[in-house]
Design an enzyme around this catalytic site. Structure first.
Site, PDB file in Angstrom:
ATOM      1  N   ASN A   1      36.121  40.865  39.951  1.00 34.20           N
ATOM      2  CA  ASN A   1      36.066  40.686  38.495  1.00 34.20           C
ATOM      3  C   ASN A   1      35.263  39.455  38.077  1.00 34.20           C
ATOM      4  O   ASN A   1      35.494  38.885  37.016  1.00 34.20           O
ATOM      5  CB  ASN A   1      37.481  40.704  37.891  1.00 34.20           C
ATOM      6  CG  ASN A   1      38.345  39.555  38.357  1.00 34.20           C
ATOM      7  OD1 ASN A   1      37.940  38.772  39.227  1.00 34.20           O
ATOM      8  ND2 ASN A   1      39.521  39.413  37.773  1.00 34.20           N
TER       9      ASN A   1
ATOM     10  N   PHE B   1      47.963  43.050  47.012  1.00 39.21           N
ATOM     11  CA  PHE B   1      46.510  42.874  47.024  1.00 39.21           C
ATOM     12  C   PHE B   1      46.075  41.557  47.658  1.00 39.21           C
ATOM     13  O   PHE B   1      44.873  41.273  47.733  1.00 39.21           O
ATOM     14  CB  PHE B   1      45.946  42.979  45.597  1.00 39.21           C
ATOM     15  CG  PHE B   1      46.525  41.986  44.607  1.00 39.21           C
ATOM     16  CD1 PHE B   1      46.059  40.682  44.542  1.00 39.21           C
ATOM     17  CD2 PHE B   1      47.526  42.384  43.730  1.00 39.21           C
ATOM     18  CE1 PHE B   1      46.582  39.781  43.631  1.00 39.21           C
ATOM     19  CE2 PHE B   1      48.063  41.485  42.809  1.00 39.21           C
ATOM     20  CZ  PHE B   1      47.590  40.179  42.763  1.00 39.21           C
TER      21      PHE B   1
ATOM     22  N   LYS C   1      32.626  34.498  41.315  1.00 43.93           N
ATOM     23  CA  LYS C   1      33.086  35.178  42.533  1.00 43.93           C
ATOM     24  C   LYS C   1      31.935  35.874  43.280  1.00 43.93           C
ATOM     25  O   LYS C   1      30.843  36.049  42.742  1.00 43.93           O
ATOM     26  CB  LYS C   1      34.181  36.183  42.152  1.00 43.93           C
ATOM     27  CG  LYS C   1      35.443  35.517  41.597  1.00 43.93           C
ATOM     28  CD  LYS C   1      36.550  36.548  41.412  1.00 43.93           C
ATOM     29  CE  LYS C   1      37.833  35.899  40.912  1.00 43.93           C
ATOM     30  NZ  LYS C   1      38.945  36.871  40.842  1.00 43.93           N
TER      31      LYS C   1
ATOM     32  N   THR D   1      41.920  40.308  33.036  1.00 51.74           N
ATOM     33  CA  THR D   1      41.732  40.381  34.494  1.00 51.74           C
ATOM     34  C   THR D   1      41.109  41.706  34.908  1.00 51.74           C
ATOM     35  O   THR D   1      40.188  41.751  35.721  1.00 51.74           O
ATOM     36  CB  THR D   1      43.100  40.224  35.200  1.00 51.74           C
ATOM     37  OG1 THR D   1      43.683  38.991  34.780  1.00 51.74           O
ATOM     38  CG2 THR D   1      42.949  40.226  36.712  1.00 51.74           C
TER      39      THR D   1
ATOM     40  N   TYR E   1      45.169  31.025  46.652  1.00 46.47           N
ATOM     41  CA  TYR E   1      45.898  32.147  46.066  1.00 46.47           C
ATOM     42  C   TYR E   1      47.323  32.265  46.605  1.00 46.47           C
ATOM     43  O   TYR E   1      47.924  33.340  46.527  1.00 46.47           O
ATOM     44  CB  TYR E   1      45.123  33.447  46.304  1.00 46.47           C
ATOM     45  CG  TYR E   1      43.920  33.623  45.393  1.00 46.47           C
ATOM     46  CD1 TYR E   1      44.082  33.698  44.012  1.00 46.47           C
ATOM     47  CD2 TYR E   1      42.631  33.733  45.894  1.00 46.47           C
ATOM     48  CE1 TYR E   1      42.998  33.868  43.158  1.00 46.47           C
ATOM     49  CE2 TYR E   1      41.535  33.910  45.050  1.00 46.47           C
ATOM     50  CZ  TYR E   1      41.725  33.972  43.688  1.00 46.47           C
ATOM     51  OH  TYR E   1      40.657  34.150  42.848  1.00 46.47           O
TER      52      TYR E   1
ATOM     53  N   ARG F   1      33.943  39.518  31.888  1.00 46.79           N
ATOM     54  CA  ARG F   1      34.435  40.602  32.743  1.00 46.79           C
ATOM     55  C   ARG F   1      34.039  41.978  32.196  1.00 46.79           C
ATOM     56  O   ARG F   1      33.724  42.886  32.967  1.00 46.79           O
ATOM     57  CB  ARG F   1      35.941  40.468  32.945  1.00 46.79           C
ATOM     58  CG  ARG F   1      36.274  39.324  33.922  1.00 46.79           C
ATOM     59  CD  ARG F   1      37.708  38.969  33.886  1.00 46.79           C
ATOM     60  NE  ARG F   1      38.117  38.084  34.979  1.00 46.79           N
ATOM     61  CZ  ARG F   1      39.231  37.371  34.962  1.00 46.79           C
ATOM     62  NH1 ARG F   1      40.046  37.437  33.910  1.00 46.79           N
ATOM     63  NH2 ARG F   1      39.533  36.594  35.975  1.00 46.79           N
TER      64      ARG F   1
ATOM     65  N   ARG G   1      39.469  31.374  29.117  1.00 52.23           N
ATOM     66  CA  ARG G   1      40.145  32.663  29.278  1.00 52.23           C
ATOM     67  C   ARG G   1      39.667  33.666  28.226  1.00 52.23           C
ATOM     68  O   ARG G   1      39.574  34.863  28.489  1.00 52.23           O
ATOM     69  CB  ARG G   1      41.663  32.471  29.235  1.00 52.23           C
ATOM     70  CG  ARG G   1      42.142  31.707  30.475  1.00 52.23           C
ATOM     71  CD  ARG G   1      43.629  31.516  30.515  1.00 52.23           C
ATOM     72  NE  ARG G   1      44.358  32.729  30.831  1.00 52.23           N
ATOM     73  CZ  ARG G   1      44.424  33.249  32.054  1.00 52.23           C
ATOM     74  NH1 ARG G   1      43.788  32.691  33.055  1.00 52.23           N
ATOM     75  NH2 ARG G   1      45.118  34.340  32.268  1.00 52.23           N
TER      76      ARG G   1
ATOM     77  N   HIS H   1      37.000  33.598  38.047  1.00 54.00           N
ATOM     78  CA  HIS H   1      38.387  33.131  37.995  1.00 54.00           C
ATOM     79  C   HIS H   1      38.441  31.975  37.010  1.00 54.00           C
ATOM     80  O   HIS H   1      37.504  31.188  36.929  1.00 54.00           O
ATOM     81  CB  HIS H   1      38.860  32.632  39.366  1.00 54.00           C
ATOM     82  CG  HIS H   1      40.109  31.810  39.280  1.00 54.00           C
ATOM     83  ND1 HIS H   1      41.359  32.386  39.225  1.00 54.00           N
ATOM     84  CD2 HIS H   1      40.299  30.467  39.175  1.00 54.00           C
ATOM     85  CE1 HIS H   1      42.263  31.421  39.098  1.00 54.00           C
ATOM     86  NE2 HIS H   1      41.652  30.246  39.079  1.00 54.00           N
TER      87      HIS H   1
ATOM     88  N   GLU I   1      44.066  23.124  40.640  1.00 54.37           N
ATOM     89  CA  GLU I   1      42.926  23.884  41.179  1.00 54.37           C
ATOM     90  C   GLU I   1      41.679  23.013  41.282  1.00 54.37           C
ATOM     91  O   GLU I   1      40.915  23.117  42.247  1.00 54.37           O
ATOM     92  CB  GLU I   1      42.679  25.119  40.305  1.00 54.37           C
ATOM     93  CG  GLU I   1      43.826  26.118  40.413  1.00 54.37           C
ATOM     94  CD  GLU I   1      43.655  27.351  39.542  1.00 54.37           C
ATOM     95  OE1 GLU I   1      42.654  27.440  38.787  1.00 54.37           O
ATOM     96  OE2 GLU I   1      44.514  28.250  39.628  1.00 54.37           O
TER      97      GLU I   1
END
Ligand code: CMP
Length: 140
Positions: free
Chosen positions: A114, A59, A11, A93, A51, A104, A87, A117, A128
């Site tokens: 964060n 948010f 990100k 998250t 998203y 993270r 993950r 993704h 995705e």
């Protein structure tokens, strides 16, 4: 355990701090292989579409603004049980809840910024990947 693929985004908070390599190394050290990778500046339309599942959340607007605020790296990761493995190495998250040694916990600035993704299921990974990556970009 089957070798599968998942979708990852590094990100804008991470690219801004020059962490593309550091985060990719954590993914590789976790047993994942980058089989496609492209640095892009996400458009507002792309962010809102990606998203869309969150569009009723408070948010959503800020999240789309953040995701278009700087370059991101979209990647396909391959490995044994790739969705779950990714993950695990990403961590929770919210970095306040993330375990030591996760991406993270190490790098994230906030629940929004964060750093990474990752897809949450094999089914969403396929959706995705198809959203951002052309088949001929999966070069192995
Ligand atoms: P990501 O895995 O990219 O999927 C949706 C994103 O929404 C998530 O990571 C967070 O960055 C963000 N997000 C989730 N919950 C919140 C929240 N309560 N406030 C702000 N951002 C959030």
């Amino acid at each position: 355990m089957a070798v599968t693929r998942t979708f990852s985004i590094i990100k804008p908070d991470a690219t801004r701090r020059n962490l593309t390599g550091a985060i990719t190394k954590m993914l590789e050290d976790a047993g994942l292989r980058v089989v496609a990778s492209r640095r892009i500046r996400m458009t507002r339309d792309q962010a809102e579409g990606f998203y869309a599942v969150h569009k009723e959340r408070p948010f959503f607007n800020d999240l789309c603004t953040f995701m278009t605020s700087g370059p991101v790296v979209v990647q396909v990761l391959e490995g044994e049980d790739a969705v779950k493995r990714n993950r695990e190495i990403m961590g929770a998250t919210n970095p306040a809840d993330a375990a030591e040694g996760t991406i993270r916990k190490t790098y994230a600035e906030s629940i929004e910024a964060n750093s990474v993704h990752g897809s949450d299921s094999d089914e969403n990974a396929k959706i995705e990947i198809d959203y951002f990556i052309a088949p001929d970009e999966n070069v192995g």
